[in-house]
Motif scaffolding. Structure first.
Motif, PDB file in Angstrom:
ATOM      1  N   TYR A 111       0.825  -1.209   0.000  1.00  0.00           N
ATOM      2  CA  TYR A 111       0.000   0.000   0.000  1.00  0.00           C
ATOM      3  C   TYR A 111       0.860   1.261   0.000  1.00  0.00           C
ATOM      4  CZ  TYR A 111      -2.962   3.796   1.460  1.00  0.00           C
ATOM      5  OH  TYR A 111      -3.590   5.009   1.525  1.00  0.00           O
ATOM      6  N   TYR A 112       1.843   1.318   0.891  1.00  0.00           N
ATOM      7  CA  TYR A 112       2.617   2.555   1.043  1.00  0.00           C
ATOM      8  C   TYR A 112       3.366   2.928  -0.226  1.00  0.00           C
ATOM      9  CZ  TYR A 112       1.453   2.307   5.963  1.00  0.00           C
ATOM     10  OH  TYR A 112       0.752   2.272   7.147  1.00  0.00           O
ATOM     11  N   VAL A 113       3.928   1.942  -0.906  1.00  0.00           N
ATOM     12  CA  VAL A 113       4.649   2.225  -2.152  1.00  0.00           C
ATOM     13  C   VAL A 113       3.683   2.643  -3.251  1.00  0.00           C
ATOM     14  CG1 VAL A 113       6.046   1.209  -4.001  1.00  0.00           C
ATOM     15  CG2 VAL A 113       6.588   0.721  -1.606  1.00  0.00           C
ATOM     16  N   LEU A 144       3.084   6.294  -5.290  1.00  0.00           N
ATOM     17  CA  LEU A 144       3.155   6.367  -6.751  1.00  0.00           C
ATOM     18  C   LEU A 144       1.806   6.668  -7.396  1.00  0.00           C
ATOM     19  CD1 LEU A 144       5.473   3.256  -7.291  1.00  0.00           C
ATOM     20  CD2 LEU A 144       6.134   5.661  -7.505  1.00  0.00           C
ATOM     21  N   LYS A 145       0.749   6.786  -6.556  1.00  0.00           N
ATOM     22  CA  LYS A 145      -0.615   7.041  -7.034  1.00  0.00           C
ATOM     23  C   LYS A 145      -1.084   5.944  -7.999  1.00  0.00           C
ATOM     24  CE  LYS A 145      -0.449  12.071  -6.462  1.00  0.00           C
ATOM     25  NZ  LYS A 145       0.797  12.068  -5.659  1.00  0.00           N
ATOM     26  N   LEU A 146      -0.847   4.708  -7.601  1.00  0.00           N
ATOM     27  CA  LEU A 146      -1.202   3.565  -8.438  1.00  0.00           C
ATOM     28  C   LEU A 146      -2.114   2.581  -7.694  1.00  0.00           C
ATOM     29  CD1 LEU A 146       2.299   2.860 -10.062  1.00  0.00           C
ATOM     30  CD2 LEU A 146       0.358   4.080 -11.079  1.00  0.00           C
ATOM     31  N   THR A 147      -2.893   3.066  -6.728  1.00  0.00           N
ATOM     32  CA  THR A 147      -3.756   2.165  -5.950  1.00  0.00           C
ATOM     33  C   THR A 147      -5.160   2.020  -6.536  1.00  0.00           C
ATOM     34  OG1 THR A 147      -4.402   4.005  -4.507  1.00  0.00           O
ATOM     35  CG2 THR A 147      -2.530   2.665  -3.796  1.00  0.00           C
ATOM     36  N   ASP A 148      -5.473   2.737  -7.592  1.00  0.00           N
ATOM     37  CA  ASP A 148      -6.806   2.663  -8.193  1.00  0.00           C
ATOM     38  C   ASP A 148      -7.019   1.285  -8.818  1.00  0.00           C
ATOM     39  OD1 ASP A 148      -9.203   2.983  -9.463  1.00  0.00           O
ATOM     40  OD2 ASP A 148      -8.605   4.706 -10.688  1.00  0.00           O
ATOM     41  N   PRO A 205      -6.032  -0.188 -15.514  1.00  0.00           N
ATOM     42  CA  PRO A 205      -5.510  -1.385 -16.187  1.00  0.00           C
ATOM     43  C   PRO A 205      -4.015  -1.557 -15.904  1.00  0.00           C
ATOM     44  CG  PRO A 205      -6.842  -0.068 -17.685  1.00  0.00           C
ATOM     45  CD  PRO A 205      -6.619   0.773 -16.469  1.00  0.00           C
ATOM     46  N   LEU A 206      -3.573  -2.812 -15.922  1.00  0.00           N
ATOM     47  CA  LEU A 206      -2.179  -3.117 -15.623  1.00  0.00           C
ATOM     48  C   LEU A 206      -1.231  -2.412 -16.594  1.00  0.00           C
ATOM     49  CD1 LEU A 206      -0.088  -4.688 -14.002  1.00  0.00           C
ATOM     50  CD2 LEU A 206      -0.483  -6.646 -15.512  1.00  0.00           C
ATOM     51  N   LYS A 207      -1.609  -2.318 -17.851  1.00  0.00           N
ATOM     52  CA  LYS A 207      -0.719  -1.666 -18.824  1.00  0.00           C
ATOM     53  C   LYS A 207      -0.548  -0.181 -18.499  1.00  0.00           C
ATOM     54  CE  LYS A 207      -4.338  -0.801 -22.315  1.00  0.00           C
ATOM     55  NZ  LYS A 207      -4.311   0.674 -22.176  1.00  0.00           N
ATOM     56  N   ASP A 208      -1.595   0.439 -17.970  1.00  0.00           N
ATOM     57  CA  ASP A 208      -1.488   1.850 -17.580  1.00  0.00           C
ATOM     58  C   ASP A 208      -0.616   2.007 -16.337  1.00  0.00           C
ATOM     59  OD1 ASP A 208      -3.127   2.386 -19.676  1.00  0.00           O
ATOM     60  OD2 ASP A 208      -4.902   2.892 -18.474  1.00  0.00           O
ATOM     61  N   VAL A 209      -0.723   1.035 -15.425  1.00  0.00           N
ATOM     62  CA  VAL A 209       0.120   1.063 -14.227  1.00  0.00           C
ATOM     63  C   VAL A 209       1.589   1.010 -14.639  1.00  0.00           C
ATOM     64  CG1 VAL A 209       0.801  -0.217 -12.160  1.00  0.00           C
ATOM     65  CG2 VAL A 209      -1.621   0.022 -12.727  1.00  0.00           C
ATOM     66  N   LYS A 210       1.921   0.109 -15.551  1.00  0.00           N
ATOM     67  CA  LYS A 210       3.304  -0.029 -16.008  1.00  0.00           C
ATOM     68  C   LYS A 210       3.771   1.233 -16.733  1.00  0.00           C
ATOM     69  CE  LYS A 210       3.348  -5.076 -16.473  1.00  0.00           C
ATOM     70  NZ  LYS A 210       3.517  -6.229 -17.407  1.00  0.00           N
ATOM     71  N   GLU A 211       2.885   1.827 -17.513  1.00  0.00           N
ATOM     72  CA  GLU A 211       3.246   3.036 -18.253  1.00  0.00           C
ATOM     73  C   GLU A 211       3.537   4.200 -17.303  1.00  0.00           C
ATOM     74  OE1 GLU A 211       1.238   6.125 -21.486  1.00  0.00           O
ATOM     75  OE2 GLU A 211       0.470   4.069 -21.335  1.00  0.00           O
ATOM     76  N   LYS A 212       2.691   4.371 -16.298  1.00  0.00           N
ATOM     77  CA  LYS A 212       2.903   5.439 -15.320  1.00  0.00           C
ATOM     78  C   LYS A 212       4.180   5.199 -14.514  1.00  0.00           C
ATOM     79  CE  LYS A 212      -1.960   6.774 -14.691  1.00  0.00           C
ATOM     80  NZ  LYS A 212      -1.776   8.201 -15.085  1.00  0.00           N
ATOM     81  N   SER A 260      -6.799  -6.726 -11.613  1.00  0.00           N
ATOM     82  CA  SER A 260      -7.865  -5.816 -11.164  1.00  0.00           C
ATOM     83  C   SER A 260      -8.567  -6.329  -9.902  1.00  0.00           C
ATOM     84  CB  SER A 260      -8.900  -5.613 -12.281  1.00  0.00           C
ATOM     85  OG  SER A 260      -9.504  -6.854 -12.620  1.00  0.00           O
ATOM     86  N   ASN A 261      -8.298  -7.581  -9.524  1.00  0.00           N
ATOM     87  CA  ASN A 261      -8.886  -8.134  -8.291  1.00  0.00           C
ATOM     88  C   ASN A 261      -8.095  -7.737  -7.048  1.00  0.00           C
ATOM     89  OD1 ASN A 261     -10.882  -9.493  -9.733  1.00  0.00           O
ATOM     90  ND2 ASN A 261      -9.622 -11.335  -9.976  1.00  0.00           N
ATOM     91  N   ILE A 262      -6.981  -7.031  -7.237  1.00  0.00           N
ATOM     92  CA  ILE A 262      -6.144  -6.628  -6.108  1.00  0.00           C
ATOM     93  C   ILE A 262      -6.578  -5.255  -5.601  1.00  0.00           C
ATOM     94  CG2 ILE A 262      -3.799  -6.127  -5.323  1.00  0.00           C
ATOM     95  CD1 ILE A 262      -2.768  -7.947  -7.553  1.00  0.00           C
ATOM     96  N   ASN A 263      -6.858  -5.188  -4.320  1.00  0.00           N
ATOM     97  CA  ASN A 263      -7.234  -3.927  -3.680  1.00  0.00           C
ATOM     98  C   ASN A 263      -6.130  -3.533  -2.710  1.00  0.00           C
ATOM     99  OD1 ASN A 263      -8.693  -1.706  -2.755  1.00  0.00           O
ATOM    100  ND2 ASN A 263      -9.799  -2.909  -1.236  1.00  0.00           N
TER     101      ASN A 263
END
Length: 496
Positions: free
Chosen positions: A350-352, A356-360, A364-371, A421-424
């Protein structure tokens, strides 16, 4: 005789109306008194428990409270207070064990104020040490023992019921983290589909979940069974020692410095980052101590290149994906059944990812990797300007930690673009921190005798009976009073 009869007739207390009135008043008073006593507020009794989470990088004290009566034989514990111990984890005091105990004093004083004084003597106090102390125990068991002795001596000075300090196994850490996540979501009590738990610390990481396709016989060492709220749960759990984010960073650096160079260009750090690092400090952990290059100089220059894809390749080298004697594995030859259901990722996850503002969860995973790739490519001087409040040591490692998390989840645990997407990513659920300590406390409450709660003075059936009889008496008295007050009620109408 006639005179006495005449006096009785003249005495107002002997008239039927007066008698009815007195009985009526008594019945009303009795009715009101019973109702007030029966429905007066019942003070809830609470019990308390204290758990110290002695992690690899820091220690935290948690105070839990729960009603003294039980709920399906499992205490309803909730977090009341948390205190973060100043300084590093107790394993860092291997050379000065007395300071490990002293570091806990401030938070223990806070605990004395938070727990009611009359409950001090019966409040259990536990310390659970995780991967940091596991590593120290592997490296130097004598030093580990001395740290525990100092900690125990410090904790026993306080007026709580000290129950001991010990090292939790990785399996326990993972399993109790799973209990916490599902308990806070009320999934255990309601018998709902459970949520998997992903825990990431500084020195280890855990994955725990219930899988319908889990064949226990294939890997019984990864199986834990719980009975909570009348339901049985067969849980898959595994802990990877040395795969917490701090130790993995050491392993990644060890891979890049295995030839003992004076300078490395690290793709997991921002462009423009440069720091002089000590070889002896890098290799002073059991996770990498056997890899130290023989011809290394005393120090090396650690510079950044800021390339996410190349960083992923570096991170992948800390995993072994080739050996697997089971039907399926995660990494390092460890059996893992197919992933199932939603997952809660907490602690360093969570903290990391929050930084990085990637907890949404909808991203999509590809957007997470891009950011993440864009973040890693940002020059170091810009990163420092954007986050002046963050200590340099932690700020420098977010690119690596974010890359490691994504690589661990996808390449290590086999989350796909769809199942990611099942990860919260969670910090708290219902005001309680996600982590193993609440699950540990819930398990321990089964060993704490239940108190009888303050109960109403009358059983429900007796209360209803008295109210009913009182109401009938009042009704009868009301009818009788009408007959005496209105005599016409007694006469039969005369028909002409």
């Amino acid at each position: 005789m006639s005179a006495q009869r005449e006096m009785k007739e003249k005495n107002p207390w002997h008239t039927p109306v007066t008698i009815i009135t007195v009985i009526g008043v008594i019945a009303i008073v009795a009715l009101v008194t019973v109702a007030v006593l029966q429905n007066r507020p019942v003070l809830q009794k609470y019990k308390y428990g204290i758990v110290l989470d002695a992690g690899s990088s820091h220690t935290a004290l948690y105070i839990y409270e729960w009603p003294a009566e039980k709920d399906n034989n499992t205490g309803r514990a909730e977090q009341k207070y948390v205190c973060k111990v100043k300084g590093k984890g107790i394993s860092s005091y291997a050379n000065t064990p007395v300071k490990a105990g002293e570091s806990l004093n401030e938070c223990m004083q806070e605990a004395k104020m938070q727990v009611p004084t009359k409950r001090h003597h019966e409040t259990p106090l536990y310390l659970g040490a995780t991967a940091g102390m596991r590593l120290l125990n592997m490296e130097n068991s004598s030093a580990s023992d001395k740290v525990f002795q100092a900690v125990e001596k410090a904790l026993q000075r306080f007026p709580f019921s000290y129950q001991g300090a010990r090292i939790l196994s990785g399996q326990e850490e993972g399993a109790f983290g799973w209990v916490t996540v599902n308990y806070l979501d009320d999934r255990l009590k309601q018998g709902l589909e459970t949520t998997g738990a992903l825990d990431l610390g500084g020195a280890s990481t855990q994955i725990s979940f219930v899988s319908k396709n889990y064949d226990i016989s294939e890997s019984p060492s990864n199986s834990v069974t719980f009975r909570l709220y009348g339901n049985d749960y067969n849980l898959y759990t595994h802990s990877f020692l040395c795969y917490g984010k701090d130790q993995v960073l050491r392993m990644a650096l060890a891979h890049q410095t295995k030839s003992g160079p004076g300078t490395i260009l690290d793709p997991c750090f921002h462009p423009g980052y440069l720091e002089l690092k000590d070889y002896s400090l890098l290799y002073d952990s059991p996770c990498v101590s056997d890899r130290k290059p023989q011809n290394a100089t005393g120090t090396f220059n650690h510079s950044g290149a800021g390339n996410f894809k190349q960083c992923q390749e570096v991170v992948k080298k800390v995993f072994n994906f080739t050996s697997c004697k089971y039907s399926r594995c995660s990494f390092n030859g460890v059996f893992q059944p197919p992933l199932q259901g939603p997952f809660g990722a907490f602690s360093a996850y969570y903290y990391v990812m929050d930084f990085l503002k990637l907890t949404d969860a909808t991203m999509p995973l590809k957007d997470v990797k891009e950011k993440l790739a864009n973040y890693c490519a940002t020059p170091w001087n810009e990163i420092v300007k954007q986050h002046p409040e963050v200590p340099i040591k932690y700020l420098a490692e977010y690119c690596f930690s974010g890359t490691y998390i994504i690589t661990l989840l996808t390449d290590g645990y086999n989350f796909t673009s769809e199942s990611y997407s099942n990860i919260n990513f969670i910090k708290k659920i219902k005001n309680s921190d996600a982590g193993w300590t609440l699950g540990y406390m819930l398990n321990l409450t089964n060993m704490i005798p239940a108190e009888a709660p303050d109960s109403p003075p009358l059983p429900h059936a007796g209360y209803v009976t008295i109210i009913t009889i009182s109401a009938l008496i009042l009704f009868v008295l009301f009818i009788l009073s009408l007959r005496f007050i209105c005599p016409s009620f007694q006469k039969t109408p005369h028909i002409v």
